[in-house]
Design a protein around this motif. Structure first.
Motif, PDB file in Angstrom:
ATOM      1  N   PRO A 218       0.839  -1.201   0.000  1.00  0.00           N
ATOM      2  CA  PRO A 218       0.000   0.000   0.000  1.00  0.00           C
ATOM      3  C   PRO A 218       0.873   1.249   0.000  1.00  0.00           C
ATOM      4  CG  PRO A 218      -0.807  -1.600   1.589  1.00  0.00           C
ATOM      5  CD  PRO A 218       0.531  -2.105   1.108  1.00  0.00           C
ATOM      6  N   GLU A 219       0.329   2.353  -0.521  1.00  0.00           N
ATOM      7  CA  GLU A 219       1.099   3.579  -0.676  1.00  0.00           C
ATOM      8  C   GLU A 219       1.704   4.047   0.642  1.00  0.00           C
ATOM      9  OE1 GLU A 219       2.969   6.841  -2.227  1.00  0.00           O
ATOM     10  OE2 GLU A 219       2.051   5.151  -3.290  1.00  0.00           O
ATOM     11  N   ARG A 220       0.944   4.012   1.742  1.00  0.00           N
ATOM     12  CA  ARG A 220       1.452   4.534   2.996  1.00  0.00           C
ATOM     13  C   ARG A 220       2.617   3.699   3.526  1.00  0.00           C
ATOM     14  NH1 ARG A 220      -2.261   5.163   8.339  1.00  0.00           N
ATOM     15  NH2 ARG A 220      -2.262   2.910   8.117  1.00  0.00           N
ATOM     16  N   GLU A 221       2.504   2.349   3.460  1.00  0.00           N
ATOM     17  CA  GLU A 221       3.592   1.495   3.937  1.00  0.00           C
ATOM     18  C   GLU A 221       4.850   1.689   3.089  1.00  0.00           C
ATOM     19  OE1 GLU A 221       0.538   0.764   4.057  1.00  0.00           O
ATOM     20  OE2 GLU A 221       0.064  -0.583   5.723  1.00  0.00           O
ATOM     21  N   ARG A 222       4.634   1.829   1.772  1.00  0.00           N
ATOM     22  CA  ARG A 222       5.781   2.016   0.891  1.00  0.00           C
ATOM     23  C   ARG A 222       6.461   3.356   1.181  1.00  0.00           C
ATOM     24  NH1 ARG A 222       3.335   0.925  -3.430  1.00  0.00           N
ATOM     25  NH2 ARG A 222       3.053   3.007  -4.357  1.00  0.00           N
ATOM     26  N   GLN A 223       5.665   4.381   1.455  1.00  0.00           N
ATOM     27  CA  GLN A 223       6.207   5.706   1.760  1.00  0.00           C
ATOM     28  C   GLN A 223       6.961   5.695   3.082  1.00  0.00           C
ATOM     29  OE1 GLN A 223       3.233   8.778   2.104  1.00  0.00           O
ATOM     30  NE2 GLN A 223       4.750  10.449   2.076  1.00  0.00           N
ATOM     31  N   ILE A 224       6.433   5.002   4.079  1.00  0.00           N
ATOM     32  CA  ILE A 224       7.097   4.938   5.383  1.00  0.00           C
ATOM     33  C   ILE A 224       8.453   4.236   5.266  1.00  0.00           C
ATOM     34  CG2 ILE A 224       6.980   3.860   7.671  1.00  0.00           C
ATOM     35  CD1 ILE A 224       3.981   4.423   7.661  1.00  0.00           C
ATOM     36  N   LEU A 225       8.492   3.115   4.536  1.00  0.00           N
ATOM     37  CA  LEU A 225       9.760   2.416   4.374  1.00  0.00           C
ATOM     38  C   LEU A 225      10.781   3.277   3.627  1.00  0.00           C
ATOM     39  CD1 LEU A 225       8.662  -1.254   3.474  1.00  0.00           C
ATOM     40  CD2 LEU A 225       9.397  -0.355   5.686  1.00  0.00           C
ATOM     41  N   TYR A 226      10.313   4.024   2.631  1.00  0.00           N
ATOM     42  CA  TYR A 226      11.223   4.891   1.878  1.00  0.00           C
ATOM     43  C   TYR A 226      11.805   5.976   2.781  1.00  0.00           C
ATOM     44  CZ  TYR A 226      12.906   8.236  -1.553  1.00  0.00           C
ATOM     45  OH  TYR A 226      13.696   9.103  -2.259  1.00  0.00           O
ATOM     46  N   MET A 227      10.938   6.585   3.587  1.00  0.00           N
ATOM     47  CA  MET A 227      11.388   7.656   4.462  1.00  0.00           C
ATOM     48  C   MET A 227      12.345   7.130   5.542  1.00  0.00           C
ATOM     49  SD  MET A 227       7.668   9.526   4.808  1.00  0.00           S
ATOM     50  CE  MET A 227       8.182  10.883   5.861  1.00  0.00           C
ATOM     51  N   ARG A 228      12.082   5.932   6.029  1.00  0.00           N
ATOM     52  CA  ARG A 228      12.891   5.398   7.123  1.00  0.00           C
ATOM     53  C   ARG A 228      14.240   4.870   6.634  1.00  0.00           C
ATOM     54  NH1 ARG A 228      15.832   4.978  10.291  1.00  0.00           N
ATOM     55  NH2 ARG A 228      15.921   3.779  12.231  1.00  0.00           N
ATOM     56  N   GLU A 240       5.311  12.700  12.537  1.00  0.00           N
ATOM     57  CA  GLU A 240       4.931  14.116  12.468  1.00  0.00           C
ATOM     58  C   GLU A 240       4.535  14.517  11.055  1.00  0.00           C
ATOM     59  OE1 GLU A 240       6.985  18.508  13.260  1.00  0.00           O
ATOM     60  OE2 GLU A 240       7.998  16.673  13.907  1.00  0.00           O
ATOM     61  N   GLN A 241       5.275  14.007  10.056  1.00  0.00           N
ATOM     62  CA  GLN A 241       5.003  14.377   8.671  1.00  0.00           C
ATOM     63  C   GLN A 241       3.722  13.729   8.159  1.00  0.00           C
ATOM     64  OE1 GLN A 241       8.414  14.435   6.210  1.00  0.00           O
ATOM     65  NE2 GLN A 241       7.305  14.273   4.286  1.00  0.00           N
ATOM     66  N   LEU A 242       3.404  12.510   8.627  1.00  0.00           N
ATOM     67  CA  LEU A 242       2.198  11.820   8.161  1.00  0.00           C
ATOM     68  C   LEU A 242       0.991  12.073   9.053  1.00  0.00           C
ATOM     69  CD1 LEU A 242       3.677   8.350   7.119  1.00  0.00           C
ATOM     70  CD2 LEU A 242       3.156  10.299   5.663  1.00  0.00           C
ATOM     71  N   MET A 247       4.174   5.411  17.686  1.00  0.00           N
ATOM     72  CA  MET A 247       3.909   4.002  17.947  1.00  0.00           C
ATOM     73  C   MET A 247       3.298   3.332  16.725  1.00  0.00           C
ATOM     74  SD  MET A 247       4.133   1.528  20.053  1.00  0.00           S
ATOM     75  CE  MET A 247       4.440   2.346  21.609  1.00  0.00           C
ATOM     76  N   HIS A 248       2.400   4.078  16.033  1.00  0.00           N
ATOM     77  CA  HIS A 248       1.768   3.530  14.836  1.00  0.00           C
ATOM     78  C   HIS A 248       2.816   3.312  13.739  1.00  0.00           C
ATOM     79  CE1 HIS A 248      -1.856   3.719  11.852  1.00  0.00           C
ATOM     80  NE2 HIS A 248      -1.328   2.507  11.969  1.00  0.00           N
ATOM     81  N   VAL A 249       3.731   4.265  13.594  1.00  0.00           N
ATOM     82  CA  VAL A 249       4.800   4.123  12.608  1.00  0.00           C
ATOM     83  C   VAL A 249       5.663   2.901  12.921  1.00  0.00           C
ATOM     84  CG1 VAL A 249       6.911   5.167  11.698  1.00  0.00           C
ATOM     85  CG2 VAL A 249       4.878   6.575  12.054  1.00  0.00           C
ATOM     86  N   SER A 250       6.025   2.723  14.191  1.00  0.00           N
ATOM     87  CA  SER A 250       6.851   1.592  14.601  1.00  0.00           C
ATOM     88  C   SER A 250       6.170   0.268  14.278  1.00  0.00           C
ATOM     89  CB  SER A 250       7.154   1.688  16.098  1.00  0.00           C
ATOM     90  OG  SER A 250       7.896   0.563  16.532  1.00  0.00           O
ATOM     91  N   ARG A 251       4.844   0.186  14.554  1.00  0.00           N
ATOM     92  CA  ARG A 251       4.108  -1.052  14.292  1.00  0.00           C
ATOM     93  C   ARG A 251       4.021  -1.326  12.792  1.00  0.00           C
ATOM     94  NH1 ARG A 251      -0.916  -0.072  18.558  1.00  0.00           N
ATOM     95  NH2 ARG A 251       0.246  -0.640  20.470  1.00  0.00           N
ATOM     96  N   LEU A 252       3.806  -0.272  11.996  1.00  0.00           N
ATOM     97  CA  LEU A 252       3.706  -0.463  10.548  1.00  0.00           C
ATOM     98  C   LEU A 252       5.043  -0.949   9.961  1.00  0.00           C
ATOM     99  CD1 LEU A 252       1.570   2.626   9.447  1.00  0.00           C
ATOM    100  CD2 LEU A 252       0.910   0.211   9.345  1.00  0.00           C
ATOM    101  N   ILE A 253       6.134  -0.358  10.430  1.00  0.00           N
ATOM    102  CA  ILE A 253       7.450  -0.779   9.940  1.00  0.00           C
ATOM    103  C   ILE A 253       7.723  -2.224  10.303  1.00  0.00           C
ATOM    104  CG2 ILE A 253       9.931  -0.432  10.202  1.00  0.00           C
ATOM    105  CD1 ILE A 253       9.416   2.555  10.516  1.00  0.00           C
ATOM    106  N   SER A 254       7.458  -2.571  11.554  1.00  0.00           N
ATOM    107  CA  SER A 254       7.718  -3.943  12.012  1.00  0.00           C
ATOM    108  C   SER A 254       6.846  -4.941  11.264  1.00  0.00           C
ATOM    109  CB  SER A 254       7.451  -4.030  13.518  1.00  0.00           C
ATOM    110  OG  SER A 254       7.637  -5.360  13.978  1.00  0.00           O
ATOM    111  N   ARG A 255       5.566  -4.630  11.109  1.00  0.00           N
ATOM    112  CA  ARG A 255       4.637  -5.556  10.437  1.00  0.00           C
ATOM    113  C   ARG A 255       4.997  -5.702   8.964  1.00  0.00           C
ATOM    114  NH1 ARG A 255      -1.373  -3.561  10.355  1.00  0.00           N
ATOM    115  NH2 ARG A 255      -0.473  -2.239   8.709  1.00  0.00           N
ATOM    116  N   THR A 256       5.323  -4.599   8.304  1.00  0.00           N
ATOM    117  CA  THR A 256       5.629  -4.645   6.873  1.00  0.00           C
ATOM    118  C   THR A 256       6.930  -5.402   6.617  1.00  0.00           C
ATOM    119  OG1 THR A 256       4.530  -2.505   6.578  1.00  0.00           O
ATOM    120  CG2 THR A 256       5.966  -3.259   4.807  1.00  0.00           C
ATOM    121  N   CYS A 257       7.961  -5.138   7.423  1.00  0.00           N
ATOM    122  CA  CYS A 257       9.246  -5.832   7.241  1.00  0.00           C
ATOM    123  C   CYS A 257       9.110  -7.326   7.484  1.00  0.00           C
ATOM    124  CB  CYS A 257      10.297  -5.240   8.177  1.00  0.00           C
ATOM    125  SG  CYS A 257      10.831  -3.578   7.718  1.00  0.00           S
TER     126      CYS A 257
END
Length: 270
Positions: A218-228, A240-242, A247-257
């Motif tokens: 999904p666009e948001r997960e792909r964007q988060i991984l790119y930014m991180r 802050e940017q999204l 905590m939500h960012v941390s969970r999305l990164i962990s789940r997606t990876c």
């Protein structure tokens, strides 16, 4: 019966080898003795009588990377085999049977135990012929070493076979990785010239395996991984940017990876 008794109890007989005793009677007796202590003792006496010949044959192979003491032991083993297997009823003199048996045992020792690399027997034989020809020709060429063509003419081998035998000359004992390279003044060893594992190759493989999976996120997960991972942004800055929590960012990164890793591993097992 001692070795001296073997030599003294009958007139000496002329043999092709100066160190060959006359043990004809002993072999005739051995041929009729059953297995047991008496036969073993007589075999030992005959072996001791012929040991000088075995040691002389062993000395022919010295200066080839093996100690003379070990070569003499191998030759003695071949002599024991020859004594136990010799049959005087065949009408062949013992030395005619013993010499090839002892020499064959020594050559087998070199073939099976002295080569640092596995080299086919045919190549080993080519090496021996080339080495012998090189030594013989060196005495008749005003001190210069023979070239490939001259060795080929002397041995009847092809030039390709000579080159193969010359390559095998360097394969008898492998060079240690700690050996200092010729011309090196600072202790530069062979091991220093070897490459190491390149971690960048694994990184390329991982990236290529992930590319099709990343494009399906999904666009948001792909964007988060790119930014991180490509922009090296912190989780708090991404949140802050999204406009979402860290905590939500941390969970999305962990789940997606975790999901991407599972997909790649599943494909590698299939």
């Amino acid at each position: 019966m001692t070795t001296a008794q073997i030599s003294a109890k009958r007139p000496s007989t002329k043999h092709p080898h100066d160190d060959a005793p006359d043990t004809t009677a002993e072999f005739e007796e051995l041929a009729h003795l059953p297995d047991g202590p008496e036969r073993d003792a007589l075999c030992q006496e005959v072996v001791r009588a012929w040991i000088p010949m075995a040691e002389r044959l062993a000395r022919q192979f010295r200066n080839r990377g093996e100690s003379l003491e070990d070569l003499e032991q191998v030759a003695a083993l071949g002599l024991v085999k020859a004594v136990r297997r010799y049959d005087p009823e065949r009408g062949t003199a013992f030395e005619s049977y013993a010499v090839p048996t002892v020499v064959g045992e020594v050559k087998r020792h070199f073939r099976d135990h002295m080569w640092g690399l596995h080299v086919p027997r045919r190549v080993q034989e080519l090496r021996n012929r080339v080495r012998t020809a090189h030594r013989e020709l060196s005495h008749s060429l005003d001190g210069r070493g023979p070239d490939v063509r001259e060795i080929a003419e002397h041995t009847g081998l092809t030039e390709q076979e000579v080159k193969l035998g010359m390559e095998a000359l360097e394969s008898y004992t492998p060079l240690s990785l700690d050996a200092e390279l010729p011309g090196s003044e600072d202790g530069y060893a062979l091991v220093d010239t070897l490459g190491d594992q390149e971690p960048g190759y694994d990184l390329i493989v991982d990236r290529e395996a992930l590319k099709p999976k990343l494009s399906k996120l999904p666009e948001r997960e792909r964007q988060i991984l790119y930014m991180r991972f490509f922009c090296d942004m912190t989780q708090s800055r991404i949140a802050e940017q999204l406009g979402i929590s860290q905590m939500h960012v941390s969970r999305l990164i962990s789940r997606t990876c975790t999901a991407l890793c599972d997909q790649v591993m599943a494909e590698s097992r299939n």
